[in-house]
Structure formats: C-alpha cells, structure tokens
Design an enzyme around this catalytic site. Structure first.
Site, short mmCIF file in Angstrom:
data_model
loop_
_atom_site.label_atom_id
_atom_site.label_comp_id
_atom_site.label_asym_id
_atom_site.label_seq_id
_atom_site.Cartn_x
_atom_site.Cartn_y
_atom_site.Cartn_z
N LYS C 79 45.32 -25.35 17.12
CA LYS C 79 44.03 -25.97 17.45
C LYS C 79 44.22 -26.94 18.61
CE LYS C 79 40.37 -28.57 15.00
NZ LYS C 79 40.01 -29.14 13.68
N SER C 154 35.62 -27.87 11.83
CA SER C 154 35.85 -27.87 13.27
C SER C 154 36.94 -26.91 13.73
CB SER C 154 36.20 -29.29 13.72
OG SER C 154 37.45 -29.68 13.16
N SER C 178 37.50 -29.26 7.67
CA SER C 178 37.61 -28.52 8.93
C SER C 178 38.59 -27.36 8.94
CB SER C 178 37.96 -29.47 10.07
OG SER C 178 36.82 -30.21 10.45
#
Lengths: 98, 476, 492
Positions: C79, C154, C178
């Site tokens: 990420k 997210s 997330s």
C-alpha cells in the site's frame, strides 16, 4: 444558524484555506459529525479512566549514542526551496517562535 | 500605593547529551547548517520518536537536586503550533504529567539565603533556528538544533525582585553545571529564560495580571528587563490603567520591553498525549541509583567551605561557584593542609593568569596536587613566596613537579647560617657609607641591606635569617 | 505458467523451490497482468525495472544455494502509505504526489530482506482516510467483482489487486477496518494484527494509536506466512510490542474441536443486511460442524465505538498531518508570505475528507472542548476494550462477526454523506479501539454475486488462533477461491 464549531477559526488554527463553498459545506458536515459523536454523552464514564494505550508497553528507551544519518543530502534534496544548505522560506514576520 | 513585584521564571536548560532526544543525530553545535539532521529531525512521514534514556536520567538528576517529587508515571504530550523551525508542526513535550514537580531551589542573594519553589520540570525537544533577512524577504532554516533535548524548569512566583531573579538564575546555572547536564551558557542559548512579571499592592495575596517577557539571554538582561517591566507596570497602575496580559520581547539595545502579540491571537496548543511514545514508569531503583551518584550540591559545599575550611563567605562563594574550582581546591588543600593559602592561590594567581592568557580553568596544565606541593614548600620555608611565583609561572606554562623545578633552577632557599653570614659581610663591606649612616641612626637602611643580600643570593636566602644576621652584624 | 496467478504463496514458493518457474518469469507475468488492468486503478506506481532486478537477485540467491525463505522470489504489492527508499510514496495525496522517501519502512524492509519482489504500490484513500477508496487524489479503485462499485478502503488498491490477481498478496494498513472492509468487499483474506505487532516505522501515520500494517492475500495461510516475516519488535517504533512471534506457518494445523466462538449479539442489528447475516450464520454452521462451540456474547458498548473512533482518529490525524506544511518536503504552493504558504500548500494538497478530519480533530483537541470530546472518547474507548476483555476472559476464545453491514456500494453512492460512510465501519472500529487482532475472510456471496466477509477477532497477540480457525474454515469451504470474472480472460 448557530453551529457547534467555528469552522473559520478551526481552519485558521490548522492552516487551511477554505473557499466560501467549502466553508459552507464543511460547517454543515462538521456540525453533523459533532452531533453524531455527542452520542458519547449518553455513556456514563464517571468511573472509567481514559484509555492511555491498548497494549501496556512502557519504558522504551535508546542509549545516548550517535547514529549519524547517511541521508543528509537526500533530505536536503527534498526541500522545495534552498539556499546552500539552508532551507529557504518566505520571511518569518512574527519572529518570536515559541 | 506601594507595590510588590511577583516574578516567576521559566528556564530552558539545553542538555549536553551526545544525541538528540528522539533520534541518534548529534546534538552538538556545528557551524554547518542542516548537518545534524536525519529523517526524524526532518519530521519525515513515517518517522517515529525513540526516547534517549540519558534525558530521563538528567531530568531525574536535576529533579532530585531540586528536591522535587518524581512523578512515577509520566508521559509525553504534543504541543501544536506552526512555525518553520518546528518540523512536525508539534513539539514533543510534557504537559499534564511532567516528570518532576514540587521542588525548591535554595540560593544566596547577596547576604541572605532565599528559597524559591519549583513548580515543575519537564522534558521536551528544542526547535531549529532561522536566520531572517528583511531586505531579501526570506528566512533561512537550519534544523541542527531541532530535537536537541531540553529540560524546562518552571519556578513558583516566589521571586520578589529583579536582582533576586538573576541570583536564582545564577544558582540554577551553577547547579546544572555541578550536575554536568548542561554547560549553562546563556549567550549560546544553553540556558534560556522567560520571566513572568506581575505586581500587587503590598500585603495583597491575590496576583495581578502578568506579562511574560521573552528573549532574556544574559543575567544582566534578566535583571534589566524585569526592572524595566516592573517600572512600566507601576506607571500603568499608578495612572489607573489595567495591565494587559501579553507576551513582551526585551530589546537589549533600548533596555525596554515591547508587546509581541496580544492574547486574542494567542495560540491554542491542543495538547494531547503523544501516541508514539509509551508512558514512562520510573522505577524506585533508578531514582535511588541517580540519587546515589549526585555530587555534593553548591549550597552544601558553600557552607562546608566556611565551616570546615575556615574560608570567608566571599571566598566560599567564589570557590563554590564552579564544581571544578571546588574539586581543585579540595585536592590541593589536601596536600598542603592550608585552605586559606590554597584559596588565595586559586583566586588570585590562577584566575589572574587565566585572565591574562585568555584561557579556561579546564585548560590548566598542572594538577591540584602540584599546587598543593607548591604551597607546602612555602609553608616549610623551602622557598619564599616570591620564588614560589617564579615556580608558578613555569607550572602554569608547562606543568611539572614544583620540587623538580626548584632543584633544576636552583631556587631552593638558603637557610645555612654561615653562608648567609658570608653574604651579609660582603654586603656590608661593599657599602661602608651606608653602614656608617645606619650606625648613626638611619634605621630605614636595613631594607637596603636586605635587598643587597637577597641580590647576592639571587633571591634564595631566607629573608628572616638575612634580617636576623644583618642586625647582628651591624650591631657588632 | 498457466494459471499461476491463481496460486497462493505456498504453491508459488514450492514452484520456485522446484525450479518450475523463475521469480523473474513470475514477476514478468504479474507486471503484464497489471498493465492490462490499469482501469481498475489498483496501483499508483509499478516498479517494472526494480521488480525484475529483485526477481533476478532472488533467482540468483536460489541458484547459488544461498539461504532462502518461503518468500524469496515471491512478488507482492504494498500500500502506498508504506515507505520505500525508491519510487514515490504518495499516500494517495496530492501533497505527496512527488514525494520520494529516503528510507524504507521496517515491514517492507523485512519483506525485502526475505527476498520478496515488490511489484508496485497500491492505491488508497488519502492517508488512509476513507472506506471506499474514493478519497484517493489519483482516482478510485474499482471493485473487480463489479466495476461500478467500490473496492472498499482505505486499502482498496491492495484488496482489488489481490482479487484481480494482479499480485498474489499485498500489504495493507488498518486503522478502523481498512484491511478487513476492502478484503470483505473484494473476497480477500486480510489480517489486522494486534496493535504493536508490526512496526509502524515507515508507515505514514494517520491515527498512531490505531494504525497497523497487515497482510492481505488469497487465504489465511498466506497471511500467516507474511505475518511471520513482518511481525516483531522494532527499536525504531517504541510502540512495537516485545511479544514473541510464533512460527505461524508450522502451527496452522489444528483441530478446532471444542474451541469456543462468541457471536456478539450487538452486531446483528438492523443496519446489517439480511444476506450478510445469513452468510455469517452459514459460516458459523461450518465452524460448528468442525467442532467449534458457538456461544452468544455481549459487547454492550459497541454502539459507541464509531462515535469514539470519530473523535480519537481525527484528533490524532490532525496532529500527524501538521507536518505537511510545505516547508521541508512535499507540495509548496506559490506564496509571498509564510501564513499563506502554509494555508495554500495544505489546502491545495489535501482532499475534502482530509480537511474535514483535520477540522474535527482540531476542534476536539482545542481548549475548552478537549475534555468533553477527546477525553470522553478515550473513556469510551476504555469501556469498549473492557467489553472484549470480559468476553474473552471467561466465555470464548474467538469472536466471530460480520466484517461490514453491507456488500460493496456503488461508486459515488456515499461520497456526499460522511456519516453514512463512517457507519460502514461499525463492525471493524471496535477492534482497533481495543487493539485486538482481527481477520476477515470470504464466507459467501449475495444474490448479485458480490462477496461477503466475516471477521474473526482474537485475544490480544493471539493471531495464531485466528489463522488456525480461518485455515480450518478455508479447508472445508471454497469461497476464498472464487474470483471475479475479470476482463483479462475475455480480452485476450
């Protein structure tokens, strides 16, 4: 309309510049969110200490030893504006610092 | 109406650690801008603080020396404000839970001993520095100092005069130097002082509105700024106006203070516990270990110099001013057992020579042992006080054993009766006119003859013997 | 090389070990797949050269008989809020569009040291703030199961990349769900480790007291493999815990007979879609068949978790984001004076959700409101943590619950209603507040074929039980093996 928070003051405090549309929208949203979180007032917390941290880790130290960084040049390269090895910024008017 | 000044000081002590409070970058001073920086100092995204253990030890040391309560469970908080030299947009400090509280500092203000309460001591990180150029409309940022550890020492509003404030600050400086946690250099910013000043009618208990004065970077400025501020406030109060609570900046050139910002734009620091740093639980054993290693503190030493060594208050104050003087004094007098003479040698000969050569006490090239030996040699009549000064010159220049210097340079005092008598006789032989005058009653000429004999002995004759034998010979 | 993208890490590792294919071939295959699937918006950067270089090194390591791990030569994605000392670390923000971190995060460093190949960095909601990936400054991630829908957030980029088989596994981060919510939305298995398990050094801080990096993959055993590598104390993160890390990969086999699984009644509420509720019950039935004992438990303060979360999180976020001031790095707007330099740089650099949270956070920390909001929320947090402690201390070993109240919603559906967006996290935020580990795994599909996730919550630092239960479940079910009918196959 009275609102819970003065978004303009908050924006000044947090160094955000808001357009008037943003200000209007955010005023409403902030108000709605604060109204939502005030649900917490239904909770009797008189006998509860605030959570400090969840996992009980404490007393974490390092020894007082130099660990010179090899990254100085790369750090300076990140600066948007420089003069020699100084970082340059517009004149600080209120030169008091803290 | 008579007013009483109410003064509290906030003093930032820069700690002399090797590395910064939250990273391994050097905390030393350097001329090169942005030299002692690393990702943590730059506040790069993804960096985290890791606490330097030494900073906690130093805080404990100062806290114990100031008789503070040690908060067994303490932690760091973030203090938010935007300023270019503050890399993260917040300063890691302590707020609701500082490491030390409720202490006191005892010190001498002239002839009296005063005690000022210590509200708290907390640990925090320093900010960087900016150089401002108004004509070029820019400021230049140097982050070397960002992250250097500080202890902030906040006093109770117990101080009543500008002079007392300066005395308090001197005592605090002396203490941090004794404790070897800071060089306490005000000019270089290792010690920074803000003063809170307010007035109240004499006899009143309630505090008046206070102002905070910043930028007090010498003892003299602290005194002058407070004096000015007190006078300014008296004038305002006498004219019936209220004091405005504000921060004021001392201008050393004009000797005045001026308003820096009013409280309406005052900052809201939004303190909250720093989630990146676990709480500290200070163990009893650590406190005990730090306590055990505390040196004897200045006030105690001052008293001991008077009581145990017979020094005057003045001399005791001079010697106890710095721990290195005390150590030197104690070691030297251990050898010669003559504290008074030791004190005089330090305060006149050594300080004089240092001043003349522009050198620091720490740079001395001889040991307290050697000074002690020198003093002992005088006391044992091996050399005269005058010769001793010659020996001291060499000692100061290059160190060495006083005995060896005396031997090598033949400076040993002549105490042999017959040798001195020979020189006396020669002096009298060479100056028949003066002998006649002396015998006619001009007693002042004795000094002349002593001088002559000393010249013949190249200064090594024992002056007392010379005197005695001269009188004998002149009378015969 | 056929269907290799369907293989899990263990199979890839075995294939590499047996020299059935090289890391370079594997890496090239994934790079090609990524190139064909740009429309999903999974990646913010792809390291074509660097990845090949790393793959070649891994191959050389194997060829030379050097020490290797199960992860040597295996490609992964991370990420884009986790730093690498090469490429950009944007955090999905305009402010850091060109930001090049000079150092690598500890978690990423541990993967690199084990010999993994990093394919690229995945899309996310700006600084991790969001539940739909629509708050990325670089466009949303589309759900591979239905591209008109969100991938969740997210860590939407990581979830969608695993689902679309654009990497075998990825790192995500989880502050309030997330990792788990996008895992549920994309039919992926994802673990939010106990707070303190994975070093946060190099994870760009969003809410420091909750953020954790964790693995997202095809199944629990892959998550275990990655966890084994990235877990453990790090001297650069003072909040990382000293707890021992079990060798998860060798401890997965376990008979879960007699294991007590608690089902919190407060999670089965009106907001929960009935299709999800029934999928969860079916899942629980599977576990029961395996011998687990299902019990009802109560977490009475669940209702207050989201409220506490949306005080604590913005407070920490407003603080953490103060460093983005345009002085030392990142975006600096044109400005004549300092005040406008700050305000313009930040306003141009941050998106609306970030601004919203900064304002809320600034408010709840400001003088006069701190006690009423921030301290109050921390007290509520203590109560929420206590709920879990009580459930675990006497009654159960694991808690099972839905991951999300709904299946993936439409892109744009909730962007104008922050609170309804926030409520998507009701089942995930309590876990972060309590610092517990939680794993989301696929357990069904709704009538339109959209994935459903269910989460297992463990005692603090007991990720092992979560892996064991999930692994047992995945041995008897095939939900986790299902893949979206992506356009890759039809296209060529």
């Amino acid at each position: 309309m009275t609102t819970k928070a003065n978004v303009e003051n908050l924006a000044t405090l947090s160094r955000l510049l808001l357009s008037s549309e943003e200000k209007a929208a955010l005023t409403q949203e902030v108000d709605a969110i604060l109204t939502y979180v005030e649900k917490l007032n239904e909770l009797d917390t008189s006998n509860v200490d605030p959570a400090r941290q969840v996992h009980g880790v404490k007393n974490v130290y390092r020894k007082d030893r130099l660990k010179a960084s090899q990254l100085r040049d790369r750090l300076l390269e990140l600066a948007p504006d420089r003069e020699g090895d100084f970082i340059r910024v517009p004149l600080v008017i209120n030169q008091d610092g803290e | 109406m008579d007013y009483e000044s109410v003064i509290g000081l906030e003093v930032h002590v820069q700690l002399s650690t090797e590395s910064k409070i939250f990273s391994g970058a050097s905390s030393h001073v350097t001329d090169k801008p942005n030299e002692h920086v690393d990702p943590v100092t730059f506040g790069l995204p993804g960096t985290l603080p890791v606490l330097n253990e030494k900073v906690v030890e130093f805080a404990l040391r100062l806290g114990l020396a100031l008789n503070c309560d040690i908060r067994r469970f303490n932690r760091f908080a973030r203090k938010h404000y935007f300023y270019p030299d503050l890399p993260k947009g917040y300063q890691i400090s302590q707020y609701e839970e500082p490491i030390c509280g409720h202490g006191r500092l005892q010190f001498r203000d002239g002839e009296v001993t005063r005690t000022v309460g210590i509200t708290r001591i907390h640990m925090e990180e320093d900010a960087g520095k900016s150089v401002h150029s108004a004509e070029r409309q820019c400021s230049l940022l140097d982050l070397n100092r960002a992250g250097v550890p500080l202890l902030e020492v906040v006093s109770e509003p117990d101080i009543r005069s500008a002079r007392e404030a300066a005395a308090y600050l001197r005592a605090l400086r002396q203490l941090v130097r004794y404790l070897e946690l800071s060089d306490g250099n005000m000019e270089e910013g290792s010690l920074r002082c803000d003063a809170n000043v307010s007035l109240r009618p004499k006899g009143e208990m309630k505090f008046g509105t206070r102002t905070e004065i910043k930028n007090l970077n010498s003892f003299r400025f602290v005194e002058r700024a407070i004096e000015y501020e007190v006078a300014r406030q008296v004038a305002i109060l006498k004219s019936g106006e209220p004091i405005v609570q504000e921060t004021r900046l001392f201008d050393s050139e004009s000797g005045t203070t001026r308003s820096m910002r009013s409280k309406e734009e005052s900052a809201d620091y939004r303190y909250f516990p720093d989630p990146d740093l676990p709480p500290l639980q200070i163990e009893e054993s650590w406190i005990n270990a730090v306590r055990a290693k505390l040196p004897t503190l200045p006030q105690e030493i001052f008293q001991s110099l008077i009581d145990d060594y017979g020094l005057s208050e003045y001399d005791a104050a001079v010697i106890s001013a710095e721990h290195e003087y005390v150590r030197f004094f104690l070691e030297a007098q251990e050898v010669c057992k003559n504290p008074k003479a030791t004190c005089n040698w330090i305060t006149s000969e050594i300080f004089g020579a240092l001043k003349q050569h522009g050198e620091q006490f720490s740079e001395l090239r001889f040991s307290p042992l050697q000074l002690g030996q020198l003093i002992a040699l005088i006391d044992q009549d091996v050399i005269s006080g005058k010769i001793a000064k010659t020996v001291f010159e060499e000692l100061y220049a290059s160190g060495g054993s006083p005995n060896e210097i005396i031997e090598r340079r033949g400076l040993k005092q002549i105490t042999d009766d017959s040798a001195i008598r020979e020189m006396v006789k020669e002096a009298l032989r060479s100056n028949p006119e003066q002998v006649a005058q002396f015998r006619e009653g001009n007693a002042k000429l004795l000094g002349f003859f002593v001088g002559q004999v000393m010249k013949l002995s190249k200064g090594s004759a024992n002056p007392k013997l010379v005197n005695d034998i001269l009188l004998e010979e002149l009378k015969s | 090389m056929a269907e290799l993208w369907q293989s899990d890490l263990w199979e890839l590792s075995e294939g590499l070990e047996k020299r059935e294919f090289s890391s370079k071939e594997l890496t090239q295959m994934f790079l090609e797949r990524i190139a064909h699937q740009e429309h999903l918006g999974c990646y913010l950067s792809v390291f074509e050269e660097k990845a090949i270089e790393q793959a070649e090194k891994a191959d050389a390591r194997r060829a030379a008989g050097d020490e290797v791990t199960k992860l040597t030569g295996v490609p992964l994605a991370i990420k884009d809020i986790i730093t690498l000392n090469y490429g950009t670390t944007t955090c999905g923000s305009r402010f850091l569009e060109d930001y090049r971190s000079p150092f690598t995060a500890t978690a990423a460093q541990r993967l690199l040291k084990a010999g993994t190949v990093i394919l690229g960095k995945t899309n996310l909601d700006e600084f991790g703030m969001g539940s739909s990936n629509e708050n990325s400054a670089f466009g949303p991630v589309k759900n591979p199961w239905d591209t008109s829908r969100v991938a969740g957030g997210s860590s939407g980029g990581s979830a969608a990349a695993v689902a679309a088989r654009l990497c075998p596994a990825a790192l995500g981060t989880d502050t309030g769900g997330s990792i788990r919510q996008p895992s549920a939305f994309c039919n992926v298995t994802g673990l939010k480790p106990s707070y303190g398990r994975v070093s946060r050094y190099g994870l760009v801080a969003f809410a420091s007291s909750l953020d954790q990096i964790g693995p997202m993959g095809k199944n629990a055993r892959d998550c275990a493999l990655i966890s084994e590598c990235i877990f453990g104390r790090d001297i650069r993160d003072s909040t990382s815990a000293p707890n021992e890390v079990p060798l998860f990969s060798s401890l997965l086999e376990r008979d879960i007979k007699g294991l007590r699984i608690g089902v919190p009644k407060e999670y089965f509420r009106e907001e929960l879609s009935s299709e999800i509720a029934s999928a969860i019950h079916k899942g629980l039935g599977e576990l029961e068949k395996l011998g687990a004992e299902i019990k009802e438990v109560s977490l009475p303060h669940t209702d207050f978790a989201t409220a506490a979360y949306y005080v604590i999180v913005p407070a920490e976020a407003s603080s953490n984001l103060s460093r983005f001031d345009g002085i030392r790095y990142g975006k600096r707007a044109d400005a004549q004076d300092l005040i406008s330099l700050y305000a313009k740089s930040r306003s141009e650099g941050f998106g609306p959700e970030v601004k919203r949270r900064i304002l809320i956070g600034t408010f709840v920390l400001s003088a006069g409101y701190y006690d009423a909001y921030y301290v109050k929320a921390q007290r509520a947090r203590a109560l929420i943590a206590r709920d879990f402690e009580e459930a675990f201390s006497e009654k159960v070993d694991v808690i099972a619950a839905p991951t999300t109240p709904t299946t993936p919603f439409l892109l744009g559906e909730k962007t104008h209603d922050p609170i309804s967006m926030y409520l998507n996290d009701i089942f995930t935020v309590p876990v972060n507040l309590a610092g517990l580990p939680s794993l989301s795994l696929p357990c069904g599909q709704n009538s339109s074929g959209l994935p459903i996730g269910f989460q297992l919550i463990g005692r603090a630092f007991d990720e092992l039980t979560l892996f064991q239960v999930a692994d047992a479940f995945q041995k008897t079910t095939d939900w986790h093996l299902r893949t979206p009918e992506t356009k890759t196959h039809s296209k060529d």
